[in-house]
Motif scaffolding. Structure first.
Motif, PDB file in Angstrom:
ATOM      1  N   ALA A  25       0.723  -1.152   0.138  1.00  0.00           N
ATOM      2  CA  ALA A  25       0.075  -0.068  -0.022  1.00  0.00           C
ATOM      3  C   ALA A  25       0.779   1.239  -0.019  1.00  0.00           C
ATOM      4  O   ALA A  25       0.678   2.170  -0.822  1.00  0.00           O
ATOM      5  CB  ALA A  25      -0.971  -0.130   1.195  1.00  0.00           C
ATOM      6  N   PRO A  26       1.814   1.377   1.101  1.00  0.00           N
ATOM      7  CA  PRO A  26       2.753   2.673   0.891  1.00  0.00           C
ATOM      8  C   PRO A  26       3.432   2.751  -0.409  1.00  0.00           C
ATOM      9  O   PRO A  26       3.635   3.887  -1.018  1.00  0.00           O
ATOM     10  CB  PRO A  26       3.560   2.443   2.012  1.00  0.00           C
ATOM     11  CG  PRO A  26       2.962   1.427   3.095  1.00  0.00           C
ATOM     12  CD  PRO A  26       2.042   0.618   2.086  1.00  0.00           C
ATOM     13  N   LEU A  27       4.100   1.649  -1.101  1.00  0.00           N
ATOM     14  CA  LEU A  27       4.729   1.804  -2.354  1.00  0.00           C
ATOM     15  C   LEU A  27       3.661   2.140  -3.355  1.00  0.00           C
ATOM     16  O   LEU A  27       3.882   3.146  -4.519  1.00  0.00           O
ATOM     17  CB  LEU A  27       5.235   0.432  -2.648  1.00  0.00           C
ATOM     18  CG  LEU A  27       6.019   0.154  -3.914  1.00  0.00           C
ATOM     19  CD1 LEU A  27       7.362   1.515  -3.957  1.00  0.00           C
ATOM     20  CD2 LEU A  27       6.854  -0.914  -4.231  1.00  0.00           C
ATOM     21  N   LEU A  31       3.909   5.572  -5.787  1.00  0.00           N
ATOM     22  CA  LEU A  31       3.969   5.341  -7.128  1.00  0.00           C
ATOM     23  C   LEU A  31       2.706   6.021  -7.945  1.00  0.00           C
ATOM     24  O   LEU A  31       2.815   7.005  -8.868  1.00  0.00           O
ATOM     25  CB  LEU A  31       3.886   3.786  -7.827  1.00  0.00           C
ATOM     26  CG  LEU A  31       5.119   3.004  -7.407  1.00  0.00           C
ATOM     27  CD1 LEU A  31       4.811   1.618  -7.912  1.00  0.00           C
ATOM     28  CD2 LEU A  31       6.531   3.502  -7.936  1.00  0.00           C
ATOM     29  N   TRP A  32       1.530   6.234  -7.389  1.00  0.00           N
ATOM     30  CA  TRP A  32       0.604   6.973  -7.596  1.00  0.00           C
ATOM     31  C   TRP A  32       0.788   8.479  -7.614  1.00  0.00           C
ATOM     32  O   TRP A  32       0.508   9.023  -8.533  1.00  0.00           O
ATOM     33  CB  TRP A  32      -0.809   6.634  -6.867  1.00  0.00           C
ATOM     34  CG  TRP A  32      -1.678   7.909  -6.868  1.00  0.00           C
ATOM     35  CD1 TRP A  32      -2.169   8.387  -6.093  1.00  0.00           C
ATOM     36  CD2 TRP A  32      -2.711   7.754  -8.176  1.00  0.00           C
ATOM     37  NE1 TRP A  32      -3.385   9.491  -6.490  1.00  0.00           N
ATOM     38  CE2 TRP A  32      -3.584   8.914  -7.794  1.00  0.00           C
ATOM     39  CE3 TRP A  32      -2.659   7.273  -9.355  1.00  0.00           C
ATOM     40  CZ2 TRP A  32      -4.484   9.466  -8.569  1.00  0.00           C
ATOM     41  CZ3 TRP A  32      -3.778   7.845 -10.276  1.00  0.00           C
ATOM     42  CH2 TRP A  32      -4.731   8.893  -9.929  1.00  0.00           C
ATOM     43  N   ARG A  33       1.515   9.048  -6.516  1.00  0.00           N
ATOM     44  CA  ARG A  33       1.795  10.266  -6.605  1.00  0.00           C
ATOM     45  C   ARG A  33       2.627  10.695  -7.861  1.00  0.00           C
ATOM     46  O   ARG A  33       2.805  11.885  -8.009  1.00  0.00           O
ATOM     47  CB  ARG A  33       2.251  10.565  -5.390  1.00  0.00           C
ATOM     48  CG  ARG A  33       1.441  10.450  -4.056  1.00  0.00           C
ATOM     49  CD  ARG A  33       0.412  11.370  -4.148  1.00  0.00           C
ATOM     50  NE  ARG A  33       0.839  12.680  -4.323  1.00  0.00           N
ATOM     51  CZ  ARG A  33       0.793  13.477  -3.256  1.00  0.00           C
ATOM     52  NH1 ARG A  33       0.639  13.076  -1.765  1.00  0.00           N
ATOM     53  NH2 ARG A  33       1.258  14.973  -3.173  1.00  0.00           N
ATOM     54  N   TYR A 149       6.000  14.273 -13.450  1.00  0.00           N
ATOM     55  CA  TYR A 149       7.278  13.908 -12.617  1.00  0.00           C
ATOM     56  C   TYR A 149       8.026  12.569 -13.158  1.00  0.00           C
ATOM     57  O   TYR A 149       9.192  12.671 -12.667  1.00  0.00           O
ATOM     58  CB  TYR A 149       6.265  13.539 -11.341  1.00  0.00           C
ATOM     59  CG  TYR A 149       5.748  14.593 -10.563  1.00  0.00           C
ATOM     60  CD1 TYR A 149       6.336  15.889 -10.112  1.00  0.00           C
ATOM     61  CD2 TYR A 149       4.200  14.673 -10.496  1.00  0.00           C
ATOM     62  CE1 TYR A 149       6.232  16.914  -9.092  1.00  0.00           C
ATOM     63  CE2 TYR A 149       3.600  15.795  -9.809  1.00  0.00           C
ATOM     64  CZ  TYR A 149       4.476  16.800  -9.401  1.00  0.00           C
ATOM     65  OH  TYR A 149       4.014  17.748  -8.500  1.00  0.00           O
ATOM     66  N   LEU A 150       7.269  11.993 -13.946  1.00  0.00           N
ATOM     67  CA  LEU A 150       8.335  10.923 -14.513  1.00  0.00           C
ATOM     68  C   LEU A 150       9.200  11.455 -15.296  1.00  0.00           C
ATOM     69  O   LEU A 150      10.468  10.907 -15.341  1.00  0.00           O
ATOM     70  CB  LEU A 150       7.262   9.909 -15.072  1.00  0.00           C
ATOM     71  CG  LEU A 150       6.252   9.249 -14.132  1.00  0.00           C
ATOM     72  CD1 LEU A 150       5.267   8.169 -15.015  1.00  0.00           C
ATOM     73  CD2 LEU A 150       7.021   8.286 -13.313  1.00  0.00           C
ATOM     74  N   GLU A 340       7.597  14.364  -6.852  1.00  0.00           N
ATOM     75  CA  GLU A 340       9.166  14.234  -7.323  1.00  0.00           C
ATOM     76  C   GLU A 340       9.568  12.880  -6.680  1.00  0.00           C
ATOM     77  O   GLU A 340      10.307  12.157  -7.365  1.00  0.00           O
ATOM     78  CB  GLU A 340      10.035  15.587  -6.941  1.00  0.00           C
ATOM     79  CG  GLU A 340      11.387  15.355  -7.376  1.00  0.00           C
ATOM     80  CD  GLU A 340      12.231  16.439  -6.745  1.00  0.00           C
ATOM     81  OE1 GLU A 340      13.481  16.403  -6.811  1.00  0.00           O
ATOM     82  OE2 GLU A 340      11.655  17.576  -6.476  1.00  0.00           O
ATOM     83  N   ALA A 341       9.560  12.798  -5.626  1.00  0.00           N
ATOM     84  CA  ALA A 341       9.858  11.374  -4.763  1.00  0.00           C
ATOM     85  C   ALA A 341       9.311  10.127  -5.596  1.00  0.00           C
ATOM     86  O   ALA A 341      10.056   9.241  -5.899  1.00  0.00           O
ATOM     87  CB  ALA A 341       9.485  11.215  -3.325  1.00  0.00           C
ATOM     88  N   GLY A 342       7.834  10.166  -6.118  1.00  0.00           N
ATOM     89  CA  GLY A 342       7.351   9.049  -6.544  1.00  0.00           C
ATOM     90  C   GLY A 342       7.735   8.905  -7.988  1.00  0.00           C
ATOM     91  O   GLY A 342       8.213   7.734  -8.459  1.00  0.00           O
TER      92      GLY A 342
END
Length: 368
Positions: A25-27, A31-33, A149-150, A340-342
């Motif tokens: 769930a956190p991952l 990835l959704w963000r 972001y990607l 950015e982190a995602g």
């Protein structure tokens, strides 16, 4: 379903739920963000709705200008919450088109002072609204999802015409990723070279001694991530080389133990039989020992590579200037820049998944 499999499934269900809640769930949310847009559309809802019908050619029609004027007026009337929403939207737009950093608040102030139609007021308030690139950036940021972001994570951005060009970070972003992947590959090679003699020693030992050696080898893992990160913080002033050396030693158990297990499962008489048949030590290694250890080598390489890609997140939280992508990911997460982190997480996860699939398929397909 028979009672035994059903009982086993019920017993395993809490563990499955724990894994889903604690890891998947956190991952998945991170990835959704990496593709979700959450800053501009809530602040400028009328404008983003109108721009969805814009074809991207030239400037949008007067409806877009009118909608932007209405949205900015609503943000001004909302007081402090409106100013905060405007600041978040301006920060997101500036990440794509730096010239827009001060445009939104400036336009909101100057458009009120212009006694003319709303569309003209917006155009007069700031020359940026006379450029198609500004509206294209606003339209991209106003979608529910985008690849901004990607693309930004690899130093690219989309132009108003739909092409790609270097972003404001450009080569620096790609260098971060390249150094991160390069460091992971170096970790795999170094751990493999150091692991082979240790794995041979464990595989040839008696059961009691092998268990003791395995515990000693696994000690860096048993020490915990917190202790390892603190140790890295002491080594960081010595430079990235010291951190790399610490990384290799910390990940070494992930390579040693799978190889030792594979060698221990293999028939120990095969190398002696091959030597008795006249094979040289080199041929015994290439034709007997290496194929026997290949499943363990594949598993160890996959584990070390995946862990090494993100291993600098711990020290990166202490020093976001670390010259690897994981340090940049840690810095973005620490600053609350989850998009950015995602994006960085996606590009770090992809080579890890591909490497794991290729290596594990290679190991599984050549068992002896």
């Amino acid at each position: 379903m028979r009672p035994e499999p059903l009982r086993a499934a019920l017993l395993a269900m809490p563990l499955v739920m724990l894994v889903l809640a604690g890891a998947v769930a956190p991952l998945g949310l991170l990835l959704w963000r990496s593709v979700a847009e959450t800053e501009v559309a809530p602040a400028l809802p009328r404008t983003t709705r109108v721009l969805r019908h814009w074809d991207g050619q030239g400037l949008p029609d007067d409806m877009a200008f009118e909608a932007l004027a209405a949205d900015l007026a609503a943000l001004r009337a909302a007081g402090e919450p409106g100013r905060e929403a405007m600041a978040r939207a301006a920060e997101r737009l500036a990440a794509d088109h730096p010239a827009l950093r001060e445009v939104l608040p400036g336009t909101a102030e100057r458009a009120v002072e212009t006694r003319t139609t709303r569309a003209t007021a917006i155009l007069v308030a700031d020359p940026a609204w006379g450029e198609a690139e500004s509206w294209a950036a606003l339209r991209r940021a106003g979608m529910e999802m985008s690849g901004f972001y990607l693309l930004d994570a690899i130093g690219l951005r989309q132009t108003a015409a739909g092409g790609l060009e270097d972003s404001r970070r450009g080569p620096h972003a790609r260098a971060l990723l390249a150094r991160g992947i390069g460091a992971a590959l170096m970790a795999v090679l170094a751990c493999l070279l150091l692991a082979w003699p240790l794995a041979r020693w464990i595989a040839a030992a008696s059961p009691r001694r092998a268990a003791l050696l395995a515990v000693l080898v696994a000690f860096p893992l048993l020490a915990g991530e917190a202790a390892r990160s603190f140790g890295w913080s002491l080594l960081l002033p010595m430079g990235p080389e010291a951190a790399l050396a610490s990384l290799f030693l910390g990940l070494l158990p992930l390579m040693v133990l799978p190889i030792a297990l594979a060698l221990r499962r293999a028939d120990p008489r095969l190398p002696r039989a091959a030597a008795a048949l006249g094979l040289s030590p080199r041929r015994v290694f290439l034709r007997v020992r290496l194929p026997s250890a290949r499943p363990g080598i594949a598993a160890g390489c996959a584990l070390v590579f995946a862990q090494a890609l993100g291993a600098f997140i711990g020290p990166g939280l202490l020093d976001p200037a670390m010259p690897w992508a994981a340090g940049a990911l840690a810095g973005a997460a620490k600053a609350g820049n989850w998009g950015e982190a995602g994006g960085l997480a996606v590009w770090l996860l992809l080579p890890a998944l591909l490497g794991a699939i290729l290596l594990l398929r290679s190991g599984a397909g050549k068992r002896v």
